[in-house]
Write an enzyme that holds these catalytic residues in place. Structure first.
Site, PDB file in Angstrom:
ATOM      1  N   GLU A 270       0.827  -1.218   0.000  1.00 24.58           N
ATOM      2  CA  GLU A 270       0.000   0.000   0.000  1.00 24.58           C
ATOM      3  C   GLU A 270       0.851   1.254   0.000  1.00 24.58           C
ATOM      4  O   GLU A 270       0.785   2.056   0.930  1.00 24.58           O
ATOM      5  CB  GLU A 270      -0.889   0.005   1.250  1.00 24.58           C
ATOM      6  CG  GLU A 270      -1.776  -1.201   1.409  1.00 24.58           C
ATOM      7  CD  GLU A 270      -2.393  -1.281   2.793  1.00 24.58           C
ATOM      8  OE1 GLU A 270      -1.919  -0.601   3.725  1.00 24.58           O
ATOM      9  OE2 GLU A 270      -3.359  -2.037   2.939  1.00 24.58           O
ATOM     10  N   PRO A 271       1.644   1.472  -1.029  1.00 27.17           N
ATOM     11  CA  PRO A 271       2.488   2.666  -1.034  1.00 27.17           C
ATOM     12  C   PRO A 271       1.681   3.939  -1.297  1.00 27.17           C
ATOM     13  O   PRO A 271       0.782   3.945  -2.138  1.00 27.17           O
ATOM     14  CB  PRO A 271       3.453   2.402  -2.198  1.00 27.17           C
ATOM     15  CG  PRO A 271       2.673   1.518  -3.120  1.00 27.17           C
ATOM     16  CD  PRO A 271       1.789   0.667  -2.245  1.00 27.17           C
ATOM     17  N   GLY A 272       1.992   4.979  -0.545  1.00 31.00           N
ATOM     18  CA  GLY A 272       1.420   6.303  -0.808  1.00 31.00           C
ATOM     19  C   GLY A 272       2.553   7.195  -1.269  1.00 31.00           C
ATOM     20  O   GLY A 272       2.793   7.416  -2.458  1.00 31.00           O
ATOM     21  N   TYR A 313       5.312  17.310  11.453  1.00 28.09           N
ATOM     22  CA  TYR A 313       6.288  16.250  11.724  1.00 28.09           C
ATOM     23  C   TYR A 313       7.713  16.736  11.720  1.00 28.09           C
ATOM     24  O   TYR A 313       8.636  15.926  11.644  1.00 28.09           O
ATOM     25  CB  TYR A 313       6.254  15.169  10.640  1.00 28.09           C
ATOM     26  CG  TYR A 313       4.955  14.602  10.218  1.00 28.09           C
ATOM     27  CD1 TYR A 313       4.160  13.896  11.117  1.00 28.09           C
ATOM     28  CD2 TYR A 313       4.530  14.725   8.897  1.00 28.09           C
ATOM     29  CE1 TYR A 313       2.974  13.322  10.684  1.00 28.09           C
ATOM     30  CE2 TYR A 313       3.346  14.144   8.462  1.00 28.09           C
ATOM     31  CZ  TYR A 313       2.578  13.447   9.366  1.00 28.09           C
ATOM     32  OH  TYR A 313       1.421  12.870   8.934  1.00 28.09           O
ATOM     33  N   CYS A 339      -0.942  33.476  10.644  1.00 23.58           N
ATOM     34  CA  CYS A 339      -0.650  34.089  11.933  1.00 23.58           C
ATOM     35  C   CYS A 339      -0.330  33.030  12.975  1.00 23.58           C
ATOM     36  O   CYS A 339      -1.104  32.736  13.889  1.00 23.58           O
ATOM     37  CB  CYS A 339      -1.808  34.984  12.358  1.00 23.58           C
ATOM     38  SG  CYS A 339      -1.954  36.364  11.222  1.00 23.58           S
TER      39      CYS A 339
HETATM   40  C1  LIG Z   1      -1.023   5.973   5.223  1.00 26.23           C
HETATM   41  C2  LIG Z   1      -1.121   4.533   4.941  1.00 26.23           C
HETATM   42  C3  LIG Z   1      -0.361   3.962   3.914  1.00 26.23           C
HETATM   43  C4  LIG Z   1       0.627   4.741   3.084  1.00 26.23           C
HETATM   44  O1  LIG Z   1       1.762   5.117   3.773  1.00 26.23           O
HETATM   45  P1  LIG Z   1       2.974   5.856   3.023  1.00 26.23           P
HETATM   46  O2  LIG Z   1       3.967   6.137   4.060  1.00 26.23           O
HETATM   47  O3  LIG Z   1       2.410   7.093   2.394  1.00 26.23           O
HETATM   48  O4  LIG Z   1       3.457   4.936   1.950  1.00 26.23           O
HETATM   49  C5  LIG Z   1      -0.544   2.613   3.680  1.00 26.23           C
HETATM   50  N1  LIG Z   1      -1.421   1.865   4.397  1.00 26.23           N
HETATM   51  C6  LIG Z   1      -2.164   2.386   5.396  1.00 26.23           C
HETATM   52  C7  LIG Z   1      -3.112   1.528   6.141  1.00 26.23           C
HETATM   53  C8  LIG Z   1      -2.044   3.735   5.702  1.00 26.23           C
HETATM   54  O5  LIG Z   1      -2.774   4.249   6.703  1.00 26.23           O
END
Ligand SMILES: *Cc1c(COP(=O)(O)O)cnc(C)c1O
Length: 412
Positions: A270-272, A313, A339
């Site tokens: 699940e890469p974001g 962060y 502000c």
């Molecule tokens: C946020 C999230 C991701 C993605 O994480 P990244 O650090 O952006 O790759 C994958 N799986 C779950 C369940 C998340 O909450």
């Protein structure tokens, strides 16, 4: 890191002159290069010798045009709210391609996701019990496990550690089995997501090892979901997860696991960040250059309302002066117009900044726009997606109507 190319003193992003994009769309604006998203997607896919199922984490950058592009590339979707599920369906994903991984939601929201037909991932035992009582074996389910491994160096973005609210602890598996026996739950997947910024391939493998071991107690699995945690390079010469090495080692280990499990399971990720961070450049204008006794501030026409990561962060984004890429270097603190003390980049070397210059933040694709707010009643930025040399407006800049849309002016 997000590339900017300089030719004849002009800065280019995705082969387009950035100053011209800024005059066309105004500032501040998020720019995305689809070619980088595509490159990252293919890099990840090709690193594995086994077929992997890439579920893009929508929350990183949730514009519907980006989701449609992910679908075109062949990705599925990882969603964390019923609204992201809806958005994914609107973008053209079929329900089976979407996994829904919420935390701390009600059974009502989970039921709404069941009605949409997406894959349900459950992250706590009370909800698992409620789910089991309501659906029994009629709706397949995935379970989110917390393997208690500490990912990366940042406690805030690590989700696998002992204090984390995410997932069901590996030490509670006996309880999980009791719930399954009594409710006849049909467990089709096991999931873990230990948070962002795992640099060490062996940490990833250790997590996988824990999941493979637990999997032996779940005979009807179809998939193993290893979440994300791929580290992205935010600094010029920053380290990143060695995806090629990870792919090679994990593919081998997964094959061995499948043969001992007795059949081939699917492997999900699940890469974001990994897919979209580098693809994004956030551009803003320098409104003021202000000398104080302690420093020189560059004050922008944006702030923490549009790019929250530095405040939230302590995240690092490289910054460039797009207008004068060849100017002499000086030290600045780049701040927002909110502000609050919204320093976006402290003590940075930038090519000399004049008022009116365009300033760019690199690696702004992930958790940039998706975390933007209207704080100080400011409009959220526009978004532009660039594909094959053409720029597409994919979100209009907001206006006063967006600010007041749901407000009700009552006379008391
Ligand atoms: C946020 C999230 C991701 C993605 O994480 P990244 O650090 O952006 O790759 C994958 N799986 C779950 C369940 C998340 O909450």
């Amino acid at each position: 890191m997000t590339p900017i190319e300089v030719k004849d003193n002009k800065s280019y992003f995705a082969n387009l002159p950035i100053e011209e994009l800024a005059s066309k769309y105004g500032t501040p604006t998020y720019l995305y290069d689809a070619a980088i998203i595509e490159k990252k997607y293919k890099q990840l896919r090709e690193a594995f010798k086994v077929k992997i199922n890439i579920k893009y984490a929508a929350k990183a950058l949730s514009n519907i045009s980006v989701l449609k592009f992910m679908k075109k590339l062949g990705a599925g979707l990882d969603t964390v709210s019923i609204q992201e599920v809806e958005l994914g369906l609107q973008a053209g994903f079929s329900p089976e391609e979407i996994i829904y991984t919420p935390n701390c939601v009600s059974i009502e929201e989970v039921s709404a996701a069941v009605d949409k037909g997406v894959i349900i991932n459950i992250d706590n035992i009370p909800l698992l019990e409620q789910f089991g009582h309501k659906y029994g074996s009629s709706v397949p389910v995935c379970i989110r496990i917390n393997p208690h491994i500490m990912a990366g160096g940042n406690y805030e973005i690590s989700t696998g550690h002992i204090d984390s609210k995410f997932g069901i602890s590996i030490h509670q598996m006996r309880h999980v089995q009791r719930v399954i026996q009594h409710t006849k739950l049909d467990v089709k997947g096991l999931h873990m997501h230990t948070g962002s910024d795992i640099l060490d391939v062996d940490v990833f493998l250790r997590g996988a090892e824990i999941l493979f071991e637990i999997a032996e107690d779940f005979p009807d699995l179809n998939f193993i979901d290893l979440g994300s945690g791929f580290k992205v390079s935010y600094w010029n010469d920053d380290n990143t997860t060695d995806v090629a090495e990870l792919g090679k080692k994990l593919s081998e280990r997964f094959k061995v696991f499948c043969s001992s499990y007795g059949r081939d399971l699917e492997l999900f990720f699940e890469p974001g960040k990994y897919l979209v961070s580098e693809a994004g450049l956030f551009i803003a204008k320098a409104n003021v250059v202000k000398q104080t006794t302690a420093t020189v501030f560059v004050g922008l026409d944006t702030g923490m309302n549009h790019l929250l990561r530095p405040k939230l962060y302590n995240a690092h984004h490289e910054v460039s002066n797009v207008s004068y890429p060849q100017g002499i270097e000086r030290i600045y603190s780049v701040v927002g117009y909110i502000c609050e003390s919204d320093t976006l980049a402290a003590d940075r070397k930038l090519n000399e900044v004049n008022e009116g210059d365009l300033i760019a933040f690199h690696n702004a694709g992930a958790y940039g726009m998706s975390m933007a707010s209207n704080y100080n009643s400011r409009f959220r930025p526009a978004e532009v997606l660039i594909y094959k040399g053409k720029d597409y407006l994919i979100r209009k800049r907001e206006d006063m109507e967006d600010i007041t849309r749901n407000m009700i002016a009552v006379d008391l």
